[in-house]
Design a protein around this motif. Structure first.
Motif, PDB file in Angstrom:
ATOM      1  N   TYR A 184      61.729  13.482  84.663  1.00  0.00           N
ATOM      2  CA  TYR A 184      61.711  12.304  83.786  1.00  0.00           C
ATOM      3  C   TYR A 184      62.748  12.413  82.668  1.00  0.00           C
ATOM      4  O   TYR A 184      63.472  11.452  82.386  1.00  0.00           O
ATOM      5  CB  TYR A 184      60.311  12.138  83.184  1.00  0.00           C
ATOM      6  N   ASN A 185      62.845  13.581  82.030  1.00  0.00           N
ATOM      7  CA  ASN A 185      63.783  13.741  80.915  1.00  0.00           C
ATOM      8  C   ASN A 185      65.233  13.629  81.373  1.00  0.00           C
ATOM      9  O   ASN A 185      66.085  13.103  80.638  1.00  0.00           O
ATOM     10  CB  ASN A 185      63.554  15.089  80.228  1.00  0.00           C
ATOM     11  N   PHE A 186      65.509  14.115  82.586  1.00  0.00           N
ATOM     12  CA  PHE A 186      66.866  13.998  83.126  1.00  0.00           C
ATOM     13  C   PHE A 186      67.192  12.537  83.440  1.00  0.00           C
ATOM     14  O   PHE A 186      68.301  12.062  83.156  1.00  0.00           O
ATOM     15  CB  PHE A 186      67.016  14.852  84.382  1.00  0.00           C
ATOM     16  N   GLU A 187      66.230  11.829  84.031  1.00  0.00           N
ATOM     17  CA  GLU A 187      66.423  10.411  84.332  1.00  0.00           C
ATOM     18  C   GLU A 187      66.610   9.612  83.039  1.00  0.00           C
ATOM     19  O   GLU A 187      67.412   8.669  82.994  1.00  0.00           O
ATOM     20  CB  GLU A 187      65.230   9.882  85.119  1.00  0.00           C
ATOM     21  N   LYS A 188      65.887  10.006  82.010  1.00  0.00           N
ATOM     22  CA  LYS A 188      66.000   9.332  80.726  1.00  0.00           C
ATOM     23  C   LYS A 188      67.406   9.486  80.153  1.00  0.00           C
ATOM     24  O   LYS A 188      67.987   8.518  79.626  1.00  0.00           O
ATOM     25  CB  LYS A 188      64.957   9.907  79.761  1.00  0.00           C
ATOM     26  N   PHE A 189      67.971  10.685  80.283  1.00  0.00           N
ATOM     27  CA  PHE A 189      69.324  10.921  79.775  1.00  0.00           C
ATOM     28  C   PHE A 189      70.358  10.194  80.614  1.00  0.00           C
ATOM     29  O   PHE A 189      71.262   9.538  80.075  1.00  0.00           O
ATOM     30  CB  PHE A 189      69.606  12.419  79.746  1.00  0.00           C
ATOM     31  N   LEU A 190      70.242  10.282  81.937  1.00  0.00           N
ATOM     32  CA  LEU A 190      71.236   9.668  82.814  1.00  0.00           C
ATOM     33  C   LEU A 190      71.226   8.145  82.729  1.00  0.00           C
ATOM     34  O   LEU A 190      72.247   7.496  82.988  1.00  0.00           O
ATOM     35  CB  LEU A 190      70.999  10.113  84.262  1.00  0.00           C
ATOM     36  N   SER A 191      70.084   7.575  82.377  1.00  0.00           N
ATOM     37  CA  SER A 191      69.982   6.125  82.286  1.00  0.00           C
ATOM     38  C   SER A 191      70.124   5.596  80.859  1.00  0.00           C
ATOM     39  O   SER A 191      70.039   4.389  80.632  1.00  0.00           O
ATOM     40  CB  SER A 191      68.635   5.661  82.856  1.00  0.00           C
ATOM     41  N   SER A 192      70.340   6.498  79.907  1.00  0.00           N
ATOM     42  CA  SER A 192      70.448   6.067  78.512  1.00  0.00           C
ATOM     43  C   SER A 192      71.776   5.353  78.286  1.00  0.00           C
ATOM     44  O   SER A 192      72.782   5.642  78.954  1.00  0.00           O
ATOM     45  CB  SER A 192      70.336   7.268  77.572  1.00  0.00           C
TER      46      SER A 192
END
Length: 314
Positions: free
Chosen positions: A71-79
């Motif tokens: 989730y945290n990686f997806e949050k960064f990549l989609s920010s």
């Protein structure tokens, strides 16, 4: 019978190794502190990388926090900031590598042509000294020299009638960062090449002189082949850490006006992790950066080995 033969063969292989260990045990004792420190301070903290996959809570602890996977990686990549931060980091690292990598080699080749020992030592002292200046002091010097009333702007005022806001305009950040890095680090980085060139047999240059070779030809056919393996290793290591920019200098050079180019992954991790307290998210961003560096290290090592006749890290 077959098992007995295999055991005898294994013992013959192990025995020389054990004899070597017994004979040189003191060398391993000297090596032990470095190995222990590496395990404690390099491999030990890897345990904390688990929080990148969790909704970390200091109260619950690392193991007690809820698992959130990627989730945290997806949050960064989609920010919305990902493209800007990633490209800022990549551009600053790439241009810094391309521009700064040849400078130590050129300095070493020029120093190698200085025959007077006293003069050579004084030049080396002048080149190595900036490396020992604190990052804080270097950035302070940049702000003083490049300020609207600083000495650099006095020249621009004489030529154009108005100062240039170097530290406030985003387009100047990378240029200032890279050039100041070259000034502080190029001399020190040339040491390894100077040491390698010192081992070149003088008879090779003497024979080349007799054959009519000029200076550039001697450098091309004698000096450069000598330091080529070192050049390959240094380039691979530098490319492998292409995203590992020192956060201190970039953070100190940041102003509200140059953020579009000065905001990079290390400064973003610092702000998110330590200032905002989002440890799990900042750990995910840092881990993403480290994985990217590992991929670059393997890829560049593979390419260099193919292009450079097997010279590489492994």
């Amino acid at each position: 019978m077959h098992n007995t033969i295999e055991a005898d063969q294994a013992s013959k292989v192990i025995r020389p190794e054990m004899d070597y260990l017994k004979k040189h045990y003191f060398l391993y004792i000297l090596l032990a502190p470095a190995v222990i420190l590496t395990i404690i301070f390099k491999y030990g903290p890897m345990y904390g990388a688990i929080i990148a996959f969790k909704d970390f809570s200091p109260i619950k602890g690392i193991m007690g926090s809820d698992w959130v996977g990627l989730y945290n990686f997806e949050k960064f990549l989609s920010s919305p900031n990902f493209d800007v931060i990633f490209m800022n980091t990549l551009k600053l690292s790439f241009f810094g590598l391309i521009l700064s990598f040849p400078i130590p080699i050129l300095l070493a080749l020029m120093l190698n042509q200085v025959r007077q020992t006293a003069v050579k030592k004084n030049i080396q002292l002048f080149l190595y000294a900036p490396n020992f200046i604190s990052v804080v002091v270097v950035v302070g010097m940049l702000f003083i020299f490049l300020s609207p009333t600083g000495p650099i702007n006095q020249i621009f005022i004489l030529l154009t009638g108005e100062p240039v806001m170097f530290m406030s305009r985003a387009e100047y950040f990378r240029v200032i960062y890279i050039l100041s890095d070259i000034w502080t680090g190029a001399g020190w980085a040339s040491i390894i090449y100077v040491a390698a060139l010192a081992n070149v047999d003088p008879e090779l240059h003497h024979a080349a002189n007799l054959d009519g070779a000029n200076l550039l030809q001697r450098i091309r056919h004698i000096d450069l082949p000598t330091i080529r393996p070192i050049m390959a290793i240094v380039f691979i290591l530098a490319a492998g850490g292409i995203m590992s920019i020192g956060f201190e200098k970039a953070y100190l050079m940041q102003t509200a006006m140059n953020l579009p180019t000065s905001e990079i992954i290390p400064t973003y991790v610092y702000k998110i992790g330590l200032q905002s307290g989002d440890y799990a998210y900042s750990a995910a961003v840092g881990l993403f950066n480290s994985v990217f560096n590992v991929i670059m290290l393997v890829a560049v090592n593979f390419i260099v080995k193919k292009l450079n006749e097997g010279d590489g890290l492994y």
